[in-house]
Design a protein around this motif. Sequence first.
Motif: not given
Length: 294
Positions: A188-189, A195-196, A231-232
């Motif tokens: 997902a984004e 922060d994008g 999770y980034v």
Amino acid sequence: MNAAFVQPSWAHLAFAGMLCVLFLLLGVPAYAAQFSIEIPKDAVAPESEFVADVWLNTQGESLNALEGRLLFPDALEVAGIRDGGSVVTVWLDAPMSRGPGSISFSGITPGGYNAERGFLFSVVFRAKEEGVAALSFEHMQVFLNDGNATPAPVSEISAKLVISEEAPSSLSDVSDTTPPEPFSLALAESPVAFDGKKVLIFAAQDKGFGVARYEVCEGFFASCVVADSPYVLQQQSTDSFITVHAVDHSGNVRTAYLFTVRALMRYASYGILAILLCIGALLLLARFKRSYRK
């Protein structure tokens, strides 16, 4: 002129009494939720184990969030906690003993939940010493599924048991050899979140003791890290092979994979390059042997 005094009749008194009762009944709100603790026996021996189940009765209300603490005495110790099959679908704070004598928890059920008997979680206790062990709740809260997270009143039913040498000794059959249910990974984004950056979304269900942790691995040879969803991603290009291990409280593991076509092509090129290098090494070795024989 003096007003005449009218002696009230029994009918008038009875009518007034009924009005008072109705006022009290209507003026006191019904409990919106009832938490209860159930144990299978009234007495256990020291060093024995037993299971305490925590239940929720919504009392006809639709609820979508809850939180609180389960309290237990020093005579008991936690041997395990399982939340598989819970009506709570998303744990914000999974049931866990984070201090002496208490288990804190909080979670939500998107869409709401309304039933008389909803399982929350179970605790496997081990009796340590003789005495009377009481189990109770503290700081319990529930919130209505009304779009405003309106707090609702609660009631609580505690439990207690006797720990005595005269009680039969037993160990609870709480073994769990089944891994978590199969689950999937998604990327997902959003320009307004994280922060994008691209994030990895995942969630697994476990019918036994519940999921204890997730381990995320970015790449074939990368070390895994314990993480939660979302999770980034450390590799924002997503040009990698992503693996997530869902580990339950008994150590059983279920693994999910995610890779892009670009990542697959890249790893395939690595494999082809490795094969070509091996073939080249074999050819050089064969040529060297022929030269050595001459």
